[in-house]
Motif scaffolding. Structure first.
Motif, PDB file in Angstrom:
ATOM      1  N   GLY A 104      75.742  -6.053  22.245  1.00  0.00           N
ATOM      2  CA  GLY A 104      75.839  -6.782  21.036  1.00  0.00           C
ATOM      3  C   GLY A 104      77.413  -6.465  20.409  1.00  0.00           C
ATOM      4  O   GLY A 104      77.674  -7.458  19.828  1.00  0.00           O
ATOM      5  N   LEU A 105      78.073  -5.457  20.733  1.00  0.00           N
ATOM      6  CA  LEU A 105      79.497  -5.232  20.298  1.00  0.00           C
ATOM      7  C   LEU A 105      80.146  -6.205  21.004  1.00  0.00           C
ATOM      8  O   LEU A 105      81.209  -6.759  20.418  1.00  0.00           O
ATOM      9  CB  LEU A 105      79.853  -3.792  20.451  1.00  0.00           C
ATOM     10  CG  LEU A 105      81.083  -3.561  19.930  1.00  0.00           C
ATOM     11  CD1 LEU A 105      81.592  -3.795  18.514  1.00  0.00           C
ATOM     12  CD2 LEU A 105      81.565  -2.135  20.429  1.00  0.00           C
ATOM     13  N   ARG A 121      79.485  -9.737  19.530  1.00  0.00           N
ATOM     14  CA  ARG A 121      80.425 -10.048  18.383  1.00  0.00           C
ATOM     15  C   ARG A 121      81.643  -9.970  18.362  1.00  0.00           C
ATOM     16  O   ARG A 121      82.149 -10.924  17.637  1.00  0.00           O
ATOM     17  CB  ARG A 121      79.636  -8.640  17.618  1.00  0.00           C
ATOM     18  CG  ARG A 121      80.200  -8.770  16.061  1.00  0.00           C
ATOM     19  CD  ARG A 121      79.930  -7.741  15.008  1.00  0.00           C
ATOM     20  NE  ARG A 121      78.336  -8.011  14.996  1.00  0.00           N
ATOM     21  CZ  ARG A 121      77.837  -6.908  14.194  1.00  0.00           C
ATOM     22  NH1 ARG A 121      78.317  -5.977  13.688  1.00  0.00           N
ATOM     23  NH2 ARG A 121      76.211  -7.137  14.236  1.00  0.00           N
ATOM     24  N   THR A 122      82.357  -9.528  19.120  1.00  0.00           N
ATOM     25  CA  THR A 122      83.759  -9.375  19.241  1.00  0.00           C
ATOM     26  C   THR A 122      84.164 -10.810  20.013  1.00  0.00           C
ATOM     27  O   THR A 122      85.136 -11.412  19.260  1.00  0.00           O
ATOM     28  CB  THR A 122      84.299  -8.269  20.242  1.00  0.00           C
ATOM     29  OG1 THR A 122      83.880  -7.123  19.474  1.00  0.00           O
ATOM     30  CG2 THR A 122      85.776  -8.411  20.402  1.00  0.00           C
ATOM     31  N   VAL A 146      82.411 -13.730  19.989  1.00  0.00           N
ATOM     32  CA  VAL A 146      81.842 -14.955  18.977  1.00  0.00           C
ATOM     33  C   VAL A 146      82.870 -14.663  17.934  1.00  0.00           C
ATOM     34  O   VAL A 146      83.004 -15.758  17.133  1.00  0.00           O
ATOM     35  CB  VAL A 146      80.348 -14.585  18.708  1.00  0.00           C
ATOM     36  CG1 VAL A 146      79.980 -15.655  17.552  1.00  0.00           C
ATOM     37  CG2 VAL A 146      79.542 -15.037  20.040  1.00  0.00           C
ATOM     38  N   GLY A 147      83.140 -13.467  17.344  1.00  0.00           N
ATOM     39  CA  GLY A 147      83.907 -13.445  16.134  1.00  0.00           C
ATOM     40  C   GLY A 147      85.377 -13.929  16.302  1.00  0.00           C
ATOM     41  O   GLY A 147      86.036 -14.266  15.301  1.00  0.00           O
ATOM     42  N   GLU A 200      68.785 -13.149   9.948  1.00  0.00           N
ATOM     43  CA  GLU A 200      68.417 -12.026  10.389  1.00  0.00           C
ATOM     44  C   GLU A 200      66.845 -11.770  10.162  1.00  0.00           C
ATOM     45  O   GLU A 200      66.297 -11.876   8.973  1.00  0.00           O
ATOM     46  CB  GLU A 200      69.006 -10.893   9.676  1.00  0.00           C
ATOM     47  CG  GLU A 200      68.899  -9.513  10.658  1.00  0.00           C
ATOM     48  CD  GLU A 200      69.844  -8.236  10.329  1.00  0.00           C
ATOM     49  OE1 GLU A 200      69.954  -7.645  11.098  1.00  0.00           O
ATOM     50  OE2 GLU A 200      70.485  -8.500   9.202  1.00  0.00           O
ATOM     51  N   LYS A 222      86.470 -12.938  13.157  1.00  0.00           N
ATOM     52  CA  LYS A 222      86.607 -11.423  13.640  1.00  0.00           C
ATOM     53  C   LYS A 222      86.189 -10.402  12.711  1.00  0.00           C
ATOM     54  O   LYS A 222      86.988  -9.563  12.293  1.00  0.00           O
ATOM     55  CB  LYS A 222      88.295 -11.254  13.645  1.00  0.00           C
ATOM     56  CG  LYS A 222      88.905 -12.155  14.828  1.00  0.00           C
ATOM     57  CD  LYS A 222      90.348 -11.995  14.690  1.00  0.00           C
ATOM     58  CE  LYS A 222      90.949 -12.862  15.935  1.00  0.00           C
ATOM     59  NZ  LYS A 222      92.351 -12.868  15.918  1.00  0.00           N
ATOM     60  N   GLY A 223      85.017 -10.802  12.241  1.00  0.00           N
ATOM     61  CA  GLY A 223      84.175  -9.733  11.079  1.00  0.00           C
ATOM     62  C   GLY A 223      84.743  -9.697  10.010  1.00  0.00           C
ATOM     63  O   GLY A 223      84.396  -8.785   9.141  1.00  0.00           O
TER      64      GLY A 223
END
Length: 159
Positions: free
Chosen positions: A7-8, A11-12, A14-15, A55, A153-154
């Protein structure tokens, strides 16, 4: 052998792709419902449809049932505080927020947003830890000329 992505890692990666920030709203069981959503996109022009991904564990998701009238407000770059407010787990996310109502059930929309979409939830689809919600758009419009609030980027990037 199939490799898996954490997931990390996802997320990185896609961010790196910026997305706009919206507040998805409805009016259900006598109360206003709203949550911040960055997973929003146009789905179809004919018929007019958009999609949001929410979610699965969101307490707001059950209030966005198929057939329910919903609203989507595209936040402006100067509305960062509203994005944070609607992302918090508080009892009344609408406290102190200026809204406008539209539609048959009085769906709340964020005043001063860049654009808005009023529609009816068409379908739900499973998407891992999220639910893909398609919305048939019945009305939409631009409210003002402003840059949209961006999530990249979050982080939220605005004025």
């Amino acid at each position: 052998m199939t490799e898996t992505v954490s997931g990390l890692e996802l997320r990185t990666a896609v961010g790196s792709f910026p997305s706009g920030v919206t507040v998805v709203t409805s009016h259900s069981e006598g109360m206003d419902i709203g949550l911040t959503v960055s997973a929003f996109a146009s789905l179809s022009l004919e018929p007019a449809m958009v999609v949001v991904c929410i979610e699965n564990k969101s307490k707001s998701l059950p209030h966005l049932a198929v057939g329910r009238e919903v609203g989507i407000s595209v936040l402006a770059s100067d509305q960062l505080e509203l994005a944070v407010q609607f992302a918090r787990h508080v009892e009344n996310r609408f406290a102190g927020v200026e809204i406008e109502r539209r539609g048959e059930i009085g769906v709340p929309f964020i005043s001063g947003a860049v654009a808005w979409f009023l529609g009816v939830v068409d379908s739900w689809y499973k998407g891992g830890d999220h639910t893909i919600v398609t919305v048939s758009v019945t009305k939409c419009g631009r409210i003002r000329e402003a840059d949209p609030l961006i999530y990249i980027k979050g982080k939220l990037e605005g004025d």
